[in-house]
Design an enzyme around this catalytic site. Structure first.
Site, PDB file in Angstrom:
ATOM      1  N   ASP A 506       0.856  -1.190   0.000  1.00 14.42           N
ATOM      2  CA  ASP A 506       0.000   0.000   0.000  1.00 14.42           C
ATOM      3  C   ASP A 506       0.895   1.244   0.000  1.00 14.42           C
ATOM      4  OD1 ASP A 506      -2.278   1.546   0.142  1.00 14.42           O
ATOM      5  OD2 ASP A 506      -2.732   1.082   2.224  1.00 14.42           O
ATOM      6  N   ASP A 585      -9.236   4.016  -1.359  1.00 12.45           N
ATOM      7  CA  ASP A 585      -9.915   4.447  -0.132  1.00 12.45           C
ATOM      8  C   ASP A 585     -11.273   5.070  -0.443  1.00 12.45           C
ATOM      9  OD1 ASP A 585      -7.715   3.535   1.184  1.00 12.45           O
ATOM     10  OD2 ASP A 585      -6.794   5.490   1.446  1.00 12.45           O
ATOM     11  N   HIS A 643     -13.287  -4.299   3.951  1.00 14.24           N
ATOM     12  CA  HIS A 643     -12.223  -3.538   4.619  1.00 14.24           C
ATOM     13  C   HIS A 643     -12.814  -2.234   5.133  1.00 14.24           C
ATOM     14  CE1 HIS A 643      -8.301  -2.160   5.703  1.00 14.24           C
ATOM     15  NE2 HIS A 643      -8.250  -1.214   4.784  1.00 14.24           N
TER      16      HIS A 643
END
Length: 914
Positions: A506, A585, A643
């Site tokens: 990431d 995100d 997530h």
């Protein structure tokens, strides 16, 4: 995870630096916890980017470049010829090559540059396979280069290249005259170009950051027109529609890997990945262009209905890159599937994943400790919900130092990993590229000692700010550095892990909280195999290089036995060879669920079949309705992971009301029944190069209605999926495509009850909270496993069910694939790949590759046939050794044959008796 206060850290004294650092980390945490949202002022517009502004201001149809045909040189597989800029006399060289598979390659570089410009090579899976080309015409006006049914017509003045397949023009380069190449020069010896005096040409400021630009202006740009196209698509990653929109009156689409949390929807802002491939499709065919450049790139889109002040016809794209050379591949399809394959033939495919990677993943930033991890795993079993992989975010480390474990919360990682493995499960841990600059950290010590860090413009180790605080960044462009980081994954070095541990890379855009646009300064320096280059030339490849190192490390960790699984956020063309991706995100809102379909569909045709989103949304708390629908959608997307960030409520399925838990459980269990289908699709992706997830136009290229549809899609050519992505929906309008503008369509069978839909156009499908609108195409056979266990690894030896959906001619076919589900031995012929066909009332299985061998006891247990014109009375299973009578059971819309026990490695027939 992202974003922070932005300031220029590199001119500050230590006290001020520490103060700004504290503010940065506080602001980063505020952003990721949803207290603030994305700040558009952090990120550039085209007008604020001097090279984009210059390239965009080129006057169309007034090109200053012309060919010099007298300089033509011919070779067996290419030609070269000079180009001259009439405004300043600078000379360039155009190279045209023919590539196996109906592809042309063009490259333009300076003839005598002051220094070497960066050329991307790593995006290609291997050296390209050239073919013989012939110059069939050469005069002062044009050159014609031909191979097979393809030709390139190179016009001298104005300079333009037309690419034909079967005498049909599919792509024109520089038809709008927007080609631009800013040659290297020195400040003391400026050319006569107006560019030398433009603001930002020799140095540039943005917010409080200064870009020194030691090479001055160095942009390259070219336009490509698609005369046959009714739609353009590609150039991910953007949170926008599948069909690219005209950029007239707004910013171009931007390709510049950035850390953008709670990204905005329906615009062309840069996101985490950059894949510079674009396609044009119309009813007469498909073509594509792969612009192989790793520098910041902007792409203007001109659609056919917006032609103004230009002489060219057709939709067009204008690529504008800050650095590098013109390096482009022209993909002359001519069908959508062929064109997609031409691209993956160049850049590669995803290697076949382990089934565990295709199953359900449970993640959170962060699970608290070992007990928390194992407790969550146990509760999946208690609630009878299958799950294959638990994930750990950055908090598992000791003080954000990667390749370590927090001794308080994760003191016994091997025991935890082995406990998960005993349940058939894996663990995934995060490894980011920033390295904490702590004296007691062995990785930092090694990188400092051996010079493994990226350098700043002055040649010193670059320091920025990320989750650990003060951080430096590995120079993954250096093969020695890649080898070092790959070695860190080996069990003798990272001995608190096992081969059951997967890796998540990431923050690898790279994300730098203290940098311009929250990334690395462009005048940083990398030590590449081609020499030292500025970060500006290679930016979009940084994450690619990290995953390349990670893949090497995991491959060698298991001595080449185990297939690695890696998830990456940053990516470029070719990253699919090493890692899966997700959409970053996102937020727990309905718009982000809808966008996940569009984004992954665009990624799929751009090489990335292994794509998904954060199910439920990374930010905010989803409603129960959204939580249910997102799991249902994720169950039919390639990568399926729930997530969430640390500020959200815990959202394991059993923490929702019981009725919601049951809906989610049903969706996840449905995913597991289809794992054999996912497995064969990914095997065929690797073998043939076609996307797993496909737009409708892939198989219905003559139906214009399909061109822009992005709320439904195909899985291979067998399932049509239309997730419910609207709040409170009780009906969805599913489009059943036609084979031509006025032709018939296919039969489509609802996978739940086998209701058949024999129509074309939009059909309203009622949906309750449990319904996922998915339809199997008539004429196909799909393998399933109906014994759902707690993890996919425990289903390996379970029997198969075959779902046979007949077409109008009472026929169907499909494939089944099996191997050891772990190793690369399938590449050595250790697998089973069979063709299953229903024809003339006989269902039969035949080995596609008879020489391939794989010992298995797995059998076919059950067959479901739907669409039969008449009812069979019984069936007979015929193998090489015997015949067995079978009972046929009539269901409401289908017939089932149970106890059809036969090994999948055998060749067999089931004959229907009337």
């Amino acid at each position: 995870m992202i974003m922070a206060y932005h300031t220029n850290y590199f001119s500050l004294d230590r006290e001020t630096f520490n103060m700004k650092l504290a503010i940065s980390i506080l602001c980063a945490v505020a952003l990721v916890t949803g207290v603030i949202s994305v700040d558009r002022t952090i990120f550039k517009t085209c007008e604020q980017s001097s090279f984009c502004r210059r390239c965009r201001n080129v006057e169309p149809n007034n090109s200053s470049y012309e060919l010099v045909p007298a300089t033509l040189s011919t070779y067996s597989d290419s030609i070269t010829v000079d180009l001259v800029n009439k405004n300043n006399g600078h000379i360039f060289v155009l190279k045209v090559e023919g590539i196996h598979g109906d592809v042309f390659h063009i490259a333009i570089d300076e003839k005598t540059p002051l220094k070497k410009r960066y050329c991307v090579t790593d995006a290609l899976k291997e050296p390209i396979k050239l073919v013989a080309v012939e110059v069939v015409k050469s005069n002062s006006n044009e050159l014609v280069v031909k191979y097979g049914q393809n030709k390139a017509v190179i016009h001298a003045t104005p300079f333009k290249i037309d690419f034909y397949r079967s005498e049909m023009l599919f792509v024109s380069a520089n038809a709008r005259g927007l080609f631009k190449f800013e040659h290297y020069r020195t400040k003391a010896n400026k050319s006569n170009d107006d560019v030398d005096n433009e603001p930002g040409a020799w140095e540039e400021d943005f917010n409080s950051f200064h870009d020194s630009k030691p090479n001055g202006p160095e942009a390259v740009a070219m336009d490509f027109t698609f005369p046959q196209a009714g739609v353009l698509f590609g150039i991910p990653e953007h949170a926008d529609s599948f069909a690219l929109k005209s950029t007239s009156g707004g910013d171009p689409y931007r390709l510049y890997n950035l850390d953008v949390g709670e990204f905005e929807l329906d615009n062309g802002m840069a996101l985490y990945g950059s894949v510079p491939v674009i396609y044009g499709h119309g009813t007469k065919g498909t073509a594509g262009v792969f612009w192989m450049n790793a520098a910041e790139t902007w792409v203007d889109i001109y659609n056919q209905d917006l032609q103004k002040n230009v002489s060219s016809s057709g939709s067009a794209a204008h690529f504008m890159s800050e650095s590098g050379i013109v390096d482009a591949f022209i993909l002359l399809g001519e069908t959508p599937q062929n064109t997609f394959k031409q691209y993956t033939d160049l850049t590669g495919v995803a290697p076949l994943p382990q089934p565990a990677a295709l199953a359900f993943h449970q993640s959170r930033w962060n699970y608290n400790d070992e007990k928390d991890v194992l407790n969550v795993s146990k509760h999946f079993d208690i609630h009878d919900i299958p799950m294959d992989t638990m994930w750990l975010d950055i908090e598992y480390t000791e003080e954000k130092k990667y390749f370590t474990w927090d001794p308080q919360t994760f003191p016994h990682p091997l025991e935890m990993i082995r406990n998960l493995a005993a349940s058939g499960r894996h663990l995934t841990i995060i490894i980011d590229p920033h390295i904490k600059t702590a004296n007691n950290y062995h990785v930092h010590g090694d990188c400092t000692k051996y010079g493994y860090y990226t350098k700043n413009k002055d040649g010193h180790d670059f320091e920025g700010v990320c989750w650990p605080g003060n951080s430096s960044y590995a120079d993954f462009f250096n093969p020695v550095v890649r080898k070092y980081f790959a070695d860190q994954y080996l069990l003798e070095n990272f001995n608190t892990t096992t081969n059951d541990v997967f890796i998540w890379n990431d923050m690898n855009e790279p994300s730098v909280f203290s940098g311009p646009e929250l990334t690395m300064p462009k005048d940083n320096l990398h030590n590449t195999e081609m020499g030292t280059f500025e970060h500006r030339a290679v930016h979009n490849l940084y994450g690619f290089m990290q995953t390349k190192a990670t893949f090497d490390g995991l491959y060698r960790r298991g001595n080449g036995k185990y297939r690695p699984f890696i998830l990456t956020r940053s990516h470029f063309a070719g990253s699919q060879r090493y890692a899966a991706i997700w959409t970053g995100d996102n937020t727990g809102d309905w718009g982000y669920l809808q966008m996940s379909l569009k984004t992954c569909l665009t990624q799929a045709v751009s090489g990335f079949s292994f794509c998904g989103s954060d199910v439920g949304g990374f930010f905010k708390d989803p409603s129960a309705d959204l939580f249910e629908r997102w799991h249902q959608a994720g169950a039919f997307q390639p990568f399926f992971r729930a997530h969430a960030n640390m500020s959200t409520k815990r959202r394991e399925p059993w923490l929702f009301p019981e009725d919601s838990k049951l809906v989610v459980r049903d969706a996840i269990r449905k995913r597991y029944t289809y794992l054999p289908f996912w497995y064969v699709m990914f095997y065929e992706h690797e073998r043939f190069g076609y996307p797993v997830m496909r737009p409708l136009l892939s198989h219905y290229p003559n139906d214009p209605e399909t061109f822009a549809i992005d709320n439904q899609y195909l899985l291979a050519d067998r399932l049509l999926v239309h997730p419910v992505a609207q709040e409170g929906a009780t009906k969805v309008d599913v489009y059943f495509p036609r084979h031509s503008a006025s032709g018939d369509g296919d039969l489509w069978y609802d996978i739940d009850d086998y209701t058949v839909y024999d129509s074309v156009g939009y059909v309203g499908i009622p949906v309750n909270r449990n319904k996922i609108p998915v339809f199997q195409r008539g004429g196909t056979i799909v393998p399933k496993k109906e014994h759902v266990r707690q993890a996919s690894t425990l289903m390996k030896n379970d029997p198969y069910t075959l779902i046979v959906c007949l077409d109008r001619y009472q026929e169907a076919n499909g494939t089944l694939y099996a191997d050891d589900e772990q190793s690369f031995e399938y590449r050595n012929g250790k697998y089973i790949y069979v063709q299953i066909e229903f024809k003339k009332n006989v269902l039969s299985s035949k080995r596609i590759d008879p020489s391939a061998k794989f010992d298995t006891q797995v059998s076919i247990e059950r067959v479901v046939i739907t669409g039969l014109d008449k009812a069979p009375q019984s069936a007979t299973l015929s193998t090489s050794s015997n015949n067995v009578a079978l009972e046929v059971i009539k269901n409401e819309n289908s017939y089932s044959i149970s106890k059809a026990t036969v090994n999948i490695a055998e060749e067999w027939k089931i004959i229907l008796n009337y």
